[in-house]
Design an enzyme around this catalytic site. Structure first.
Site, PDB file in Angstrom:
ATOM      1  N   SER A   1      41.497  43.119  44.568  1.00 37.15           N
ATOM      2  CA  SER A   1      41.315  43.393  43.145  1.00 37.15           C
ATOM      3  C   SER A   1      42.342  42.606  42.360  1.00 37.15           C
ATOM      4  O   SER A   1      43.392  42.234  42.886  1.00 37.15           O
ATOM      5  CB  SER A   1      41.521  44.893  42.889  1.00 37.15           C
ATOM      6  OG  SER A   1      41.533  45.168  41.503  1.00 37.15           O
TER       7      SER A   1
ATOM      8  N   ASN B   1      43.028  43.978  39.314  1.00 37.48           N
ATOM      9  CA  ASN B   1      43.263  44.992  38.284  1.00 37.48           C
ATOM     10  C   ASN B   1      44.663  45.588  38.436  1.00 37.48           C
ATOM     11  O   ASN B   1      44.943  46.286  39.411  1.00 37.48           O
ATOM     12  CB  ASN B   1      42.181  46.074  38.440  1.00 37.48           C
ATOM     13  CG  ASN B   1      42.260  47.136  37.358  1.00 37.48           C
ATOM     14  OD1 ASN B   1      43.339  47.471  36.878  1.00 37.48           O
ATOM     15  ND2 ASN B   1      41.109  47.665  36.981  1.00 37.48           N
TER      16      ASN B   1
ATOM     17  N   GLY C   1      46.100  47.977  36.897  1.00 34.07           N
ATOM     18  CA  GLY C   1      46.102  49.438  36.866  1.00 34.07           C
ATOM     19  C   GLY C   1      45.823  50.008  38.248  1.00 34.07           C
ATOM     20  O   GLY C   1      46.484  50.944  38.712  1.00 34.07           O
TER      21      GLY C   1
ATOM     22  N   ASP D   1      36.139  50.327  44.827  1.00 37.21           N
ATOM     23  CA  ASP D   1      35.147  50.172  43.773  1.00 37.21           C
ATOM     24  C   ASP D   1      34.990  51.534  43.139  1.00 37.21           C
ATOM     25  O   ASP D   1      34.871  52.552  43.839  1.00 37.21           O
ATOM     26  CB  ASP D   1      33.807  49.635  44.276  1.00 37.21           C
ATOM     27  CG  ASP D   1      33.018  49.011  43.120  1.00 37.21           C
ATOM     28  OD1 ASP D   1      33.563  48.112  42.450  1.00 37.21           O
ATOM     29  OD2 ASP D   1      31.880  49.425  42.871  1.00 37.21           O
ATOM     30  N   SER D   2      35.041  51.541  41.837  1.00 41.07           N
ATOM     31  CA  SER D   2      35.044  52.824  41.159  1.00 41.07           C
ATOM     32  C   SER D   2      34.443  52.682  39.772  1.00 41.07           C
ATOM     33  O   SER D   2      34.261  51.571  39.271  1.00 41.07           O
ATOM     34  CB  SER D   2      36.480  53.360  41.073  1.00 41.07           C
ATOM     35  OG  SER D   2      37.365  52.344  40.651  1.00 41.07           O
TER      36      SER D   2
ATOM     37  N   PHE E   1      44.046  53.551  32.872  1.00 40.90           N
ATOM     38  CA  PHE E   1      43.282  52.385  32.418  1.00 40.90           C
ATOM     39  C   PHE E   1      41.822  52.782  32.386  1.00 40.90           C
ATOM     40  O   PHE E   1      41.476  53.939  32.658  1.00 40.90           O
ATOM     41  CB  PHE E   1      43.539  51.174  33.330  1.00 40.90           C
ATOM     42  CG  PHE E   1      43.109  51.393  34.764  1.00 40.90           C
ATOM     43  CD1 PHE E   1      41.884  50.935  35.216  1.00 40.90           C
ATOM     44  CD2 PHE E   1      43.940  52.077  35.657  1.00 40.90           C
ATOM     45  CE1 PHE E   1      41.491  51.142  36.528  1.00 40.90           C
ATOM     46  CE2 PHE E   1      43.546  52.288  36.975  1.00 40.90           C
ATOM     47  CZ  PHE E   1      42.318  51.826  37.409  1.00 40.90           C
ATOM     48  N   GLY E   2      40.965  51.835  32.032  1.00 42.04           N
ATOM     49  CA  GLY E   2      39.524  52.114  32.033  1.00 42.04           C
ATOM     50  C   GLY E   2      39.147  53.179  31.011  1.00 42.04           C
ATOM     51  O   GLY E   2      39.542  53.104  29.838  1.00 42.04           O
TER      52      GLY E   2
ATOM     53  N   ARG F   1      40.675  58.319  42.810  1.00 42.38           N
ATOM     54  CA  ARG F   1      41.326  57.308  43.658  1.00 42.38           C
ATOM     55  C   ARG F   1      42.355  57.954  44.582  1.00 42.38           C
ATOM     56  O   ARG F   1      42.436  57.632  45.768  1.00 42.38           O
ATOM     57  CB  ARG F   1      41.978  56.239  42.769  1.00 42.38           C
ATOM     58  CG  ARG F   1      42.503  55.021  43.530  1.00 42.38           C
ATOM     59  CD  ARG F   1      42.820  53.866  42.595  1.00 42.38           C
ATOM     60  NE  ARG F   1      41.588  53.390  41.960  1.00 42.38           N
ATOM     61  CZ  ARG F   1      41.266  53.574  40.676  1.00 42.38           C
ATOM     62  NH1 ARG F   1      42.097  54.173  39.854  1.00 42.38           N
ATOM     63  NH2 ARG F   1      40.117  53.142  40.222  1.00 42.38           N
TER      64      ARG F   1
END
Lengths: 202, 202
Positions: free
Chosen positions: A10, A12, A14, A71-72, A158-159, A187
Site C-alpha cells: 500500500s 496509504n 494512514g 483491502d478495506s 483517514f478515509g 483493521r
C-alpha cells in the site's frame, strides 16, 4: 512472530501508521512498497479478498519479501453496500489523499440525504504472504459496525473516519485516539485474527 | 439452500460427479462452464485460493450465474509440498485426462523412490460466487491426510486417488465407494464447510 520485516502492499500513510502501531509489540518493521519503489498493483475491484490477494502477490513477487496487504472500505446499507470496494475513489481519482477523502465524505453525505437508514460497516480483509512462493497465504477479515454521522467530525484516522460512528459510541472514528481506534477497528480486529493464525501455525 | 443452479468453473468430469453427488440432497443443478461453452480461466498457479477465486470470478462474469470453483491438489511432504498447485499438469499438458492422471501418478512414484517419508495430504479450496456482483465470495478449504502407496490401486475417483492412502485406511481413495470418498475427502469436507457458511448467512 517469525516475520521480522514486511512490505506493506500500500502507499496509504494512514494504513501504514495503524499497522506499524499494531505490529510494534512484535518488533516487526513495516516498509511500504512505495518506499521500495514498487508501483501499486492493479485492483480487479470485485471483492476485498481478491484485491488484497492481488496486492499481496504483486508486492511479494516484486520485492521477494513477506508482504502484507489490506483491502478495506465502508459499506452502507441504504446504498446496497456502496461505496464498498470503490471506497477510495468513490468521488473520482483526482487530487491527493486528503482531497479525495474530503470529496468522498461529501459524496457519501449527499447520497444519504433523505435515506431511512444510516447503518454502515467498515470492512477489512488482510492477506499475509510469507514470501513469493507462499502457496497458503493467510487471510483474515473483520467488520466494524456503526452508522454514518450527519456531518464530519474529528481529525484522526483517514478515509471515512470523520463520518463513521462506531456502534454504541458518541464519537466518530476520527475523534478516537489512535490506540483506541486500533483496538476496536476493522483493521485492528482483522490483524488480531491474522496474528492468531500465524501463531497457530506449526 | 438459496442457490438452485450453479456453474461449476471446471471441465473436470471427476469433480463434477463428486460435487453433483454432494449437492444432490439440496436439489442444486450443476452445469460445468465447458457445457456452457465457456473456456477455462487462466490460473495464476500461485496458491489454491488465488486459482479458485480466479476460476469462480471468470465463470461468474462469463455466465452471469452463481459459480462454484474448486482448486485442489496433492501436497507431498518429502517433495516440499509438490506437486501442489501443479498437480493437474505435474507430468506435462499433453494427452487426455486419463493419460495425464496415469503419467502424473508414475512421476509421483518416481520422485518418491527412496524417500524417507511418504506422508501427503490432499487439499481443496472452494469458492462460491453468488453472482458476478458478489463482493463477498464464500471460501472454504479442507485437507485430507494420508500417504502415498507403493503402487496404484483401484479405479474410482480421479487424479492421484489410486496412490492416496487416507490416514488409518488400508484402501486407496480409488478403492473407496464414491459416497464413502465424498464423506471424508478434502472436497467433501470443504463443501460441508461451504454449506455451513451459506446457511449461516442472513
Amino acid at each position: 512472530m517469525p516475520v521480522r520485516s514486511i512490505v506493506l502492499a500500500s502507499g496509504n500513510p494512514g494504513k501504514k501508521a495503524e499497522i506499524e502501531q499494531l505490529l510494534a509489540p512484535f518488533g516487526t518493521r513495516v516498509v511500504t512498497q512505495v518506499e521500495l519503489g514498487i508501483t501499486e498493483a492493479e485492483e480487479p475491484h470485485h471483492s476485498f479478498l481478491e484485491n488484497a490477494l492481488a496486492k499481496a502477490r504483486h508486492a511479494s513477487l516484486a520485492t521477494r519479501l513477506p508482504a502484507l496487504a489490506d483491502d478495506s472500505g465502508i459499506c452502507v446499507d441504504a446504498l446496497d453496500g456502496a461505496p464498498g470496494v470503490h471506497s477510495a475513489y468513490y468521488a473520482g481519482r483526482e487530487g491527493g489523499r486528503a482531497e479525495r477523502d474530503a470529496r468522498n465524505n461529501a459524496r457519501l453525505l449527499a447520497e444519504l440525504a433523505g435515506a431511512d437508514s444510516r447503518a454502515a460497516h467498515y470492512e477489512c480483509v488482510l492477506v499475509l504472504m510469507r514470501g513469493p512462493g507462499d502457496v497458503r497465504p493467510l487471510v483474515a477479515s473483520a467488520q466494524w459496525r456503526g452508522s454514518i454521522a450527519r456531518e464530519p467530525r474529528g481529525t484522526g484516522g483517514f478515509g471515512y473516519d470523520p463520518l463513521f460512528l462506531p456502534e454504541g459510541m458518541a464519537q466518530t472514528a476520527a475523534e478516537l485516539a489512535p490506540a483506541e481506534k486500533n483496538r476496536i477497528s476493522h483493521r485492528g480486529q482483522a490483524l488480531a485474527k491474522l496474528l492468531e493464525l500465524l501463531h497457530g501455525e506449526p
